[in-house]
Write a protein that holds these residues in place. Structure first.
Motif, PDB file in Angstrom:
ATOM      1  N   LYS A   1     -69.129  88.790  19.630  1.00  0.00           N
ATOM      2  CA  LYS A   1     -68.903  87.116  18.629  1.00  0.00           C
ATOM      3  C   LYS A   1     -67.731  87.793  18.700  1.00  0.00           C
ATOM      4  CE  LYS A   1     -73.651  85.784  17.037  1.00  0.00           C
ATOM      5  NZ  LYS A   1     -73.921  85.713  15.938  1.00  0.00           N
ATOM      6  N   PRO A   2     -66.408  87.225  18.357  1.00  0.00           N
ATOM      7  CA  PRO A   2     -65.189  86.535  17.903  1.00  0.00           C
ATOM      8  C   PRO A   2     -65.356  87.499  16.282  1.00  0.00           C
ATOM      9  CG  PRO A   2     -65.376  84.339  17.713  1.00  0.00           C
ATOM     10  CD  PRO A   2     -66.761  85.317  18.092  1.00  0.00           C
ATOM     11  N   LEU A   3     -64.336  87.794  15.328  1.00  0.00           N
ATOM     12  CA  LEU A   3     -65.157  88.134  14.031  1.00  0.00           C
ATOM     13  C   LEU A   3     -65.054  87.377  13.156  1.00  0.00           C
ATOM     14  CD1 LEU A   3     -64.120  91.280  12.192  1.00  0.00           C
ATOM     15  CD2 LEU A   3     -62.204  90.139  11.901  1.00  0.00           C
ATOM     16  N   SER A   4     -64.378  86.536  13.084  1.00  0.00           N
ATOM     17  CA  SER A   4     -65.090  85.003  12.403  1.00  0.00           C
ATOM     18  C   SER A   4     -65.776  84.127  12.512  1.00  0.00           C
ATOM     19  CB  SER A   4     -63.302  84.085  12.682  1.00  0.00           C
ATOM     20  OG  SER A   4     -63.897  83.237  14.199  1.00  0.00           O
ATOM     21  N   GLU A   5     -66.965  84.733  13.055  1.00  0.00           N
ATOM     22  CA  GLU A   5     -68.243  84.414  13.204  1.00  0.00           C
ATOM     23  C   GLU A   5     -69.129  85.750  12.331  1.00  0.00           C
ATOM     24  OE1 GLU A   5     -69.176  83.331  17.083  1.00  0.00           O
ATOM     25  OE2 GLU A   5     -68.155  81.136  16.763  1.00  0.00           O
ATOM     26  N   ILE A   6     -68.930  87.033  12.610  1.00  0.00           N
ATOM     27  CA  ILE A   6     -69.933  88.014  11.428  1.00  0.00           C
ATOM     28  C   ILE A   6     -70.338  87.297  10.539  1.00  0.00           C
ATOM     29  CG2 ILE A   6     -69.783  90.135  11.187  1.00  0.00           C
ATOM     30  CD1 ILE A   6     -69.822  89.758  14.381  1.00  0.00           C
ATOM     31  N   LYS A   7     -71.091  87.526  10.215  1.00  0.00           N
ATOM     32  CA  LYS A   7     -71.476  87.065   9.207  1.00  0.00           C
ATOM     33  C   LYS A   7     -73.092  88.022   8.569  1.00  0.00           C
ATOM     34  CE  LYS A   7     -69.704  82.991   9.108  1.00  0.00           C
ATOM     35  NZ  LYS A   7     -68.519  82.981   9.336  1.00  0.00           N
ATOM     36  N   THR A   8     -73.605  88.587   9.078  1.00  0.00           N
ATOM     37  CA  THR A   8     -75.051  89.318   8.895  1.00  0.00           C
ATOM     38  C   THR A   8     -74.746  90.163   9.236  1.00  0.00           C
ATOM     39  OG1 THR A   8     -76.251  88.355   9.956  1.00  0.00           O
ATOM     40  CG2 THR A   8     -76.371  86.911   8.035  1.00  0.00           C
ATOM     41  N   TYR A   9     -76.033  91.480   9.026  1.00  0.00           N
ATOM     42  CA  TYR A   9     -75.400  92.904  10.011  1.00  0.00           C
ATOM     43  C   TYR A   9     -75.878  93.025  11.766  1.00  0.00           C
ATOM     44  CZ  TYR A   9     -76.431  97.747  10.591  1.00  0.00           C
ATOM     45  OH  TYR A   9     -76.682  99.036  11.606  1.00  0.00           O
ATOM     46  N   GLU A  10     -76.989  91.911  12.235  1.00  0.00           N
ATOM     47  CA  GLU A  10     -77.586  91.609  12.309  1.00  0.00           C
ATOM     48  C   GLU A  10     -76.242  91.233  14.048  1.00  0.00           C
ATOM     49  OE1 GLU A  10     -79.519  90.166  10.271  1.00  0.00           O
ATOM     50  OE2 GLU A  10     -80.850  92.044  10.469  1.00  0.00           O
ATOM     51  N   ASP A  11     -74.677  90.207  13.181  1.00  0.00           N
ATOM     52  CA  ASP A  11     -74.292  90.461  14.016  1.00  0.00           C
ATOM     53  C   ASP A  11     -73.527  91.252  14.907  1.00  0.00           C
ATOM     54  OD1 ASP A  11     -74.953  87.183  13.662  1.00  0.00           O
ATOM     55  OD2 ASP A  11     -73.596  87.312  11.649  1.00  0.00           O
ATOM     56  N   LEU A  12     -73.626  92.591  13.839  1.00  0.00           N
ATOM     57  CA  LEU A  12     -73.312  94.026  14.597  1.00  0.00           C
ATOM     58  C   LEU A  12     -73.878  94.737  15.525  1.00  0.00           C
ATOM     59  CD1 LEU A  12     -71.386  94.522  10.828  1.00  0.00           C
ATOM     60  CD2 LEU A  12     -70.198  93.653  12.940  1.00  0.00           C
ATOM     61  N   LEU A  13     -74.610  94.021  15.672  1.00  0.00           N
ATOM     62  CA  LEU A  13     -75.443  94.682  17.129  1.00  0.00           C
ATOM     63  C   LEU A  13     -75.158  94.494  18.264  1.00  0.00           C
ATOM     64  CD1 LEU A  13     -79.277  94.143  15.932  1.00  0.00           C
ATOM     65  CD2 LEU A  13     -77.360  96.375  15.700  1.00  0.00           C
TER      66      LEU A  13
END
Length: 185
Positions: A43-55
């Motif tokens: 995911k691009p940086l603009s779509e990171i919303k929750t901690y699960e997006d950082l896995l």
């Protein structure tokens, strides 16, 4: 027997010598001004919303993962930011063009309760690095070598979410700085 050993040694040297004389070839890689496409599953940086997006998605079976594929949490956030040209943690050096005074200190942003500052003097590199600790309890510190003042600007959350602030009766150890008159701070 002696001649056989020297013949083998000469043969080894002859086989290795051409490899050592070869020059190292380099290739220049040019990047276009367009951004590289984001790899699949990232995911691009603009779509990171929750901690699960950082896995990260991990590597394909049988391959060695890259930093982008295996990183998680803050490291992943930093890598995604660098891919888009955003400095997530604002790693620019502090203002070293002037000496901080108590009336006009050099401001240091901190998202935590404590921050370390390395002073090299004014002008820059006029003395060895002296590490100072600034905190929410003591937001202003002066360098003992050059006298430059630094002040912490807390930009973190108001409540750390732990629900306890007394640290179970633990008290900060006293230093000589605790006995300095407040007007000298």
């Amino acid at each position: 027997m002696f001649l056989q050993r020297t013949a083998v040694a000469v043969a080894r040297r002859a086989a290795v010598a051409p490899v050592l004389r070869r020059s190292i070839a380099t290739t220049v890689v040019r990047r276009s001004e367009n951004k590289a496409p984001t790899p699949a599953g990232i995911k691009p940086l603009s779509e990171i919303k929750t901690y699960e997006d950082l896995l990260g998605p991990g590597a394909a079976p049988g391959t060695v993962p890259t930093d982008l594929e295996q990183s998680t949490g803050l490291e992943r956030l930093e890598i995604l930011g660098k891919m888009e040209g955003v400095d997530i943690f604002d790693m620019r050096p502090l203002d070293a063009s002037r000496k901080g005074t108590l009336d006009n200190p050099i401001m240091v942003k901190s998202a935590g309760a404590e921050q370390y500052v390395g002073c090299t003097g004014s002008p820059a590199d006029s003395h060895n690095v002296i590490w100072l600790t600034i905190s929410q309890e003591r937001p202003v510190e002066r360098c003992p070598e050059c006298g430059s003042a630094y002040k912490m600007e807390y930009i973190g959350p108001e409540d750390d979410g732990h629900g306890h602030h007394d640290h179970h009766g633990w008290e900060e150890p006293k230093t000589f700085a605790d006995f300095v008159k407040p007007e000298y701070h």
